[in-house]
Enzyme design. Sequence first.
Site, PDB file in Angstrom:
ATOM      1  N   GLY A  86       0.837  -1.199   0.000  1.00 47.51           N
ATOM      2  CA  GLY A  86       0.000   0.000   0.000  1.00 47.51           C
ATOM      3  C   GLY A  86       0.871   1.248   0.000  1.00 47.51           C
ATOM      4  O   GLY A  86       1.913   1.295  -0.672  1.00 47.51           O
ATOM      5  N   ALA A  87       0.463   2.237   0.803  1.00 44.98           N
ATOM      6  CA  ALA A  87       1.186   3.514   0.829  1.00 44.98           C
ATOM      7  C   ALA A  87       2.600   3.363   1.377  1.00 44.98           C
ATOM      8  O   ALA A  87       3.439   4.256   1.216  1.00 44.98           O
ATOM      9  CB  ALA A  87       0.409   4.509   1.674  1.00 44.98           C
TER      10      ALA A  87
ATOM     11  N   GLY B 120       4.813   1.296   0.325  1.00 42.98           N
ATOM     12  CA  GLY B 120       5.778   0.956  -0.726  1.00 42.98           C
ATOM     13  C   GLY B 120       5.681  -0.490  -1.146  1.00 42.98           C
ATOM     14  O   GLY B 120       4.583  -1.072  -1.197  1.00 42.98           O
TER      15      GLY B 120
ATOM     16  N   GLY C  39      -2.523  -2.366  -7.238  1.00 41.17           N
ATOM     17  CA  GLY C  39      -1.656  -3.553  -7.244  1.00 41.17           C
ATOM     18  C   GLY C  39      -1.443  -4.066  -8.666  1.00 41.17           C
ATOM     19  O   GLY C  39      -0.346  -4.525  -9.014  1.00 41.17           O
ATOM     20  N   ASP C  40      -2.481  -3.982  -9.488  1.00 45.69           N
ATOM     21  CA  ASP C  40      -2.360  -4.434 -10.880  1.00 45.69           C
ATOM     22  C   ASP C  40      -1.387  -3.524 -11.633  1.00 45.69           C
ATOM     23  O   ASP C  40      -0.582  -3.990 -12.452  1.00 45.69           O
ATOM     24  CB  ASP C  40      -3.732  -4.408 -11.570  1.00 45.69           C
ATOM     25  CG  ASP C  40      -4.786  -5.118 -10.740  1.00 45.69           C
ATOM     26  OD1 ASP C  40      -4.422  -6.064 -10.018  1.00 45.69           O
ATOM     27  OD2 ASP C  40      -5.955  -4.711 -10.799  1.00 45.69           O
TER      28      ASP C  40
HETATM   29  O1  LIG Z   1     -12.459 -10.694  -7.345  1.00 44.64           O
HETATM   30  P1  LIG Z   1     -11.024 -10.589  -7.803  1.00 44.64           P
HETATM   31  O2  LIG Z   1     -10.835 -11.253  -9.132  1.00 44.64           O
HETATM   32  O3  LIG Z   1     -10.045 -11.017  -6.767  1.00 44.64           O
HETATM   33  O4  LIG Z   1     -10.715  -9.053  -7.998  1.00 44.64           O
HETATM   34  C1  LIG Z   1     -11.428  -8.312  -8.937  1.00 44.64           C
HETATM   35  C2  LIG Z   1     -11.068  -6.868  -8.798  1.00 44.64           C
HETATM   36  O5  LIG Z   1     -11.365  -6.367  -7.480  1.00 44.64           O
HETATM   37  O6  LIG Z   1      -9.675  -6.725  -9.010  1.00 44.64           O
HETATM   38  C3  LIG Z   1      -9.397  -5.518  -9.688  1.00 44.64           C
HETATM   39  C4  LIG Z   1      -8.522  -4.649  -8.856  1.00 44.64           C
HETATM   40  O7  LIG Z   1      -7.334  -5.295  -8.535  1.00 44.64           O
HETATM   41  C5  LIG Z   1     -10.724  -4.884 -10.039  1.00 44.64           C
HETATM   42  O8  LIG Z   1     -10.698  -4.402 -11.342  1.00 44.64           O
HETATM   43  C6  LIG Z   1     -11.736  -5.989  -9.851  1.00 44.64           C
HETATM   44  O9  LIG Z   1     -13.009  -5.543  -9.481  1.00 44.64           O
END
Ligand SMILES: O=P(O)(O)OC[C@@]1(O)O[C@H](CO)[C@@H](O)[C@@H]1O
Length: 315
Positions: free
Chosen positions: A230-231, A233, A259-260
Amino acid sequence: MIVTVTANPSTDRTIELAGPLRRGEVHRAARVVDQPGGKGINVARVVRAAGLPTLAVLPARADDPFIDSLRAVALPHQAVSADGTVRTNLTVAEPDGTTTKINDAGTAVSAEAAAALRTTIMARAEGADWLALCGSLPPGLPDDWYAQVLAATASLHCRVAVDTSGAPLAAVAAARPALLKPNSDELAELTGDDPAGMERSAAQGDPSVAAAASRTLADRTGGTVLTTLGAAGALLTTPDGIWFATAPAVAVRSTVGAGDASLAGYLIAHLRGADEAGLLRSAVAHGSAAAALPGTTPPTPDLLDEAGVSVSRLS
Ligand SMILES: O=P(O)(O)OC[C@@]1(O)O[C@H](CO)[C@@H](O)[C@@H]1O
């Protein structure tokens, strides 16, 4: 080429409130926005924004409005026929940046759709540098589905990165992916540490607890672990060492997709030949930039503050 897999895609509906969320009360939305989401979709959008080749693979019917939303953002994708419609996940965003999320379980994937998805993944992974397996698994796919896909790619040239949680994470960690991207909660699921404590001490300049947990996980996978905090690092743990980066201060608007974006930042820097410090710097700069944007908006290169990321080697 970075191929992403989103086994459980989602339309992300963000409801922005003008004031704080009060449990049990009626609120009027200040703004409502729908964006295509799901972790692999988000990773691919950031890679695309960086000008690198990418393809998002997902299960969805050709006539699902979700496919129109991918076209609208010009994301290269390959949808494998599925049975139901793509789920909608809700985000409630408060003015102070607090993000509350409610995720649907997703539409069940039939055995036929699962087999078709796997065939497509294998065909696309063949020419890829990275295959990123991202997000939860929808009903119908077994917990070890990512682990099975990972095992099937063993003879291919591409490296496999995984960002998931719960039982699929535990199963895939044992299958030795080249890169795992847990956040503190996911790391704690595997090591039994206290996630809030990890982030708190890292924010105070002492990342040793998170570093030890990341080392335990990296020793288990034999690969690299990118732990986002998170914030506070992030940490990059490889068989050779551990690096810690602090994040630039940003006004947080929505943490969804941060995170993505971090995973995408790592993959982008890897394709460009960065060293470990550069990989981590790129990951943190992308994650921070994403957190400053509304909803699930992917950061573009002009928003990155790499100079604001401070990287140090811990071991
Ligand atoms: O339910 P999952 O697949 O764990 O997470 C899905 C999700 O929360 O992950 C992304 C953010 O990381 C969003 O775009 C999406 O809504």
